[in-house]
Scaffold this motif. Structure first.
Motif, PDB file in Angstrom:
ATOM      1  N   GLU A 192      78.917 -26.753  44.294  1.00  0.00           N
ATOM      2  CA  GLU A 192      78.539 -25.576  45.076  1.00  0.00           C
ATOM      3  C   GLU A 192      79.481 -25.392  46.265  1.00  0.00           C
ATOM      4  O   GLU A 192      79.853 -24.259  46.604  1.00  0.00           O
ATOM      5  CB  GLU A 192      77.103 -25.695  45.568  1.00  0.00           C
TER       6      GLU A 192
ATOM      7  N   ARG B 173      81.616 -22.015  46.879  1.00  0.00           N
ATOM      8  CA  ARG B 173      81.503 -21.214  48.097  1.00  0.00           C
ATOM      9  C   ARG B 173      82.848 -21.108  48.823  1.00  0.00           C
ATOM     10  O   ARG B 173      83.161 -20.053  49.398  1.00  0.00           O
ATOM     11  CB  ARG B 173      80.415 -21.792  49.008  1.00  0.00           C
TER      12      ARG B 173
ATOM     13  N   GLN C 172      75.190 -22.071  32.705  1.00  0.00           N
ATOM     14  CA  GLN C 172      75.655 -22.269  34.075  1.00  0.00           C
ATOM     15  C   GLN C 172      76.272 -21.002  34.672  1.00  0.00           C
ATOM     16  O   GLN C 172      76.406 -20.898  35.892  1.00  0.00           O
ATOM     17  CB  GLN C 172      76.654 -23.424  34.130  1.00  0.00           C
TER      18      GLN C 172
ATOM     19  N   SER D  43      74.821 -18.259  34.931  1.00  0.00           N
ATOM     20  CA  SER D  43      73.767 -17.673  35.753  1.00  0.00           C
ATOM     21  C   SER D  43      73.691 -18.356  37.111  1.00  0.00           C
ATOM     22  O   SER D  43      73.453 -17.702  38.139  1.00  0.00           O
ATOM     23  CB  SER D  43      72.419 -17.787  35.037  1.00  0.00           C
ATOM     24  N   ALA D  44      73.918 -19.671  37.140  1.00  0.00           N
ATOM     25  CA  ALA D  44      73.927 -20.390  38.413  1.00  0.00           C
ATOM     26  C   ALA D  44      75.104 -19.939  39.267  1.00  0.00           C
ATOM     27  O   ALA D  44      74.978 -19.766  40.489  1.00  0.00           O
ATOM     28  CB  ALA D  44      73.997 -21.892  38.157  1.00  0.00           C
TER      29      ALA D  44
ATOM     30  N   ALA E 218      76.502 -17.008  39.131  1.00  0.00           N
ATOM     31  CA  ALA E 218      76.205 -15.642  39.571  1.00  0.00           C
ATOM     32  C   ALA E 218      75.351 -15.642  40.831  1.00  0.00           C
ATOM     33  O   ALA E 218      75.561 -14.828  41.744  1.00  0.00           O
ATOM     34  CB  ALA E 218      75.508 -14.879  38.447  1.00  0.00           C
ATOM     35  N   GLU E 219      74.378 -16.557  40.922  1.00  0.00           N
ATOM     36  CA  GLU E 219      73.509 -16.614  42.095  1.00  0.00           C
ATOM     37  C   GLU E 219      74.293 -16.963  43.357  1.00  0.00           C
ATOM     38  O   GLU E 219      74.113 -16.348  44.416  1.00  0.00           O
ATOM     39  CB  GLU E 219      72.388 -17.629  41.868  1.00  0.00           C
ATOM     40  N   VAL E 220      75.150 -17.976  43.271  1.00  0.00           N
ATOM     41  CA  VAL E 220      75.919 -18.399  44.449  1.00  0.00           C
ATOM     42  C   VAL E 220      76.908 -17.317  44.861  1.00  0.00           C
ATOM     43  O   VAL E 220      77.046 -16.996  46.049  1.00  0.00           O
ATOM     44  CB  VAL E 220      76.643 -19.727  44.179  1.00  0.00           C
TER      45      VAL E 220
ATOM     46  N   ALA F 223      76.717 -14.126  44.326  1.00  0.00           N
ATOM     47  CA  ALA F 223      75.972 -13.005  44.911  1.00  0.00           C
ATOM     48  C   ALA F 223      75.619 -13.309  46.363  1.00  0.00           C
ATOM     49  O   ALA F 223      75.712 -12.441  47.243  1.00  0.00           O
ATOM     50  CB  ALA F 223      74.710 -12.724  44.098  1.00  0.00           C
ATOM     51  N   ASP F 224      75.229 -14.556  46.639  1.00  0.00           N
ATOM     52  CA  ASP F 224      74.898 -14.959  47.995  1.00  0.00           C
ATOM     53  C   ASP F 224      76.109 -14.859  48.918  1.00  0.00           C
ATOM     54  O   ASP F 224      75.974 -14.596  50.113  1.00  0.00           O
ATOM     55  CB  ASP F 224      74.352 -16.390  47.991  1.00  0.00           C
TER      56      ASP F 224
END
Length: 328
Positions: free
Chosen positions: A162, A166, A189, A191-192, A194-196, A198-199
């Motif tokens: 992560e 980032r 993975q 999808s995981a 995509a979440e980070v 997007a954040d």
């Protein structure tokens, strides 16, 4: 005219032509190579072999390859420069860090790890490292990276994975350079990722989710494409856990459903990958740079994929990916 940085200098995106979006020249363990040079063998022979392989690729009509070899994979730009000067191909290189779980000790005591010690947020040095590679050049080579690369695999979103993701996102937002991510679609993975992202405020249209062709889960791939991501159908030639027909069939079905504008093609091949012992080579007879043009494209056409869709995947999508380089 928008440009992208290649090993031999900036190139207009209109001149990229057909692009293979995920190929390596060499993937190496630097410590093994530095301390056991007999494993590598003759430098001149390795370079000559790479020139021969890439010249054969150029003969298929491909004009550009993207080499996402970054820290953690043995990136060594002077050797790539020597090869690129001898072949009629654009070679675009990347910056970033490649790990599935942990970062090396160098990063463990720098950046965010110091926050608890000093009582305040500490910037991650990786961000400046990546930005420097993009804006000023890698080491003293003068070669500027054209994209950012990181990875996630079946281990999932570990804290260090992560952290790299980032850092890549922050460097992307500062420079506008696009992103490619090694993913493990079998465990979703993407999808995981995509979440980070997007954040971090990253536009998914600027991101390739690599190795998406490792799954035949059309529903999952459709979700990612609908979100805006480009899908890397980029391991043609690797037929151990899946087959030629499965990989190609996924592309066919995605094209049938209208997703040609969300896919890019490649092999994830290399001239030499020191993690693969020579004895294993017979297990991968199709894992080479010209397999797509020799076998995959004819098969796709036989299954109803149009020349326009092929042009979209090989030319239009890569060009669009590199053209929008404005920082946020």
């Amino acid at each position: 005219m928008p440009q992208v940085h290649t090993v031999t200098g900036p190139v207009d995106t209109a001149r990229l032509g057909q692009v293979l979006m995920h190929e390596h020249l060499f993937v190496l363990d630097p410590e093994i190579q530095s301390n056991h040079p007999e494993e590598w063998g003759s430098e001149s022979e390795r370079v000559a072999d790479a020139v021969e392989r890439l010249s054969a690729l150029a003969g298929t009509g491909v004009r550009t390859i993207v080499d996402p070899t970054v820290l953690g994979m043995g990136r060594y730009i002077p050797r790539i420069q020597e090869i690129a000067a001898q072949v009629d191909l654009n070679v675009i290189v990347a910056t970033g860090y490649y790990t599935y779980d942990h970062l090396p000790f160098y990063f463990q005591y720098r950046g965010p790890a110091l926050a608890a010690v000093v009582g305040r947020e500490v910037p991650d040095p990786m961000v400046d490292m990546f930005v420097r590679d993009i804006e000023h050049g890698i080491a003293d080579t003068g070669v500027r990276a054209g994209l950012l690369k990181c990875a996630i695999d079946h281990q999932g979103m570990t804290s260090d994975v992560e952290r790299v993701l980032r850092a890549v996102a922050k460097a992307h937002r500062r420079t506008g350079a696009p992103i490619t991510v090694h993913t493990h679609p079998g465990s979703r993975q993407g999808s995981a990722v995509a979440e980070v992202l997007a954040d971090e405020g990253v536009d998914p249209r600027r991101v390739v989710l690599g190795h998406s062709g490792d799954t035949t889960d059309i529903a999952h791939l459709s979700e990612l494409a609908d979100a805006g991501f480009l899908l890397g159908m980029d391991r043609f030639g690797i037929y151990l856990e899946t087959s030629f027909e499965a990989r190609a069939g996924t592309v066919v079905e995605m094209c049938r459903r209208g997703y040609a504008g969300h896919m890019v093609l490649s092999h994830d091949a290399a001239c030499y990958y020191d993690a693969v012992p020579p004895e294993f080579a017979p297990m991968f007879p199709a894992w080479h740079y010209t397999h797509i043009h020799e076998k995959v494209l004819p098969y796709l056409r036989q299954q109803g994929v149009t020349d326009e869709q092929i042009e979209t995947m090989l030319v239009a999508n890569p060009r669009r990916y590199f053209e929008n380089t404005a920082a946020y």
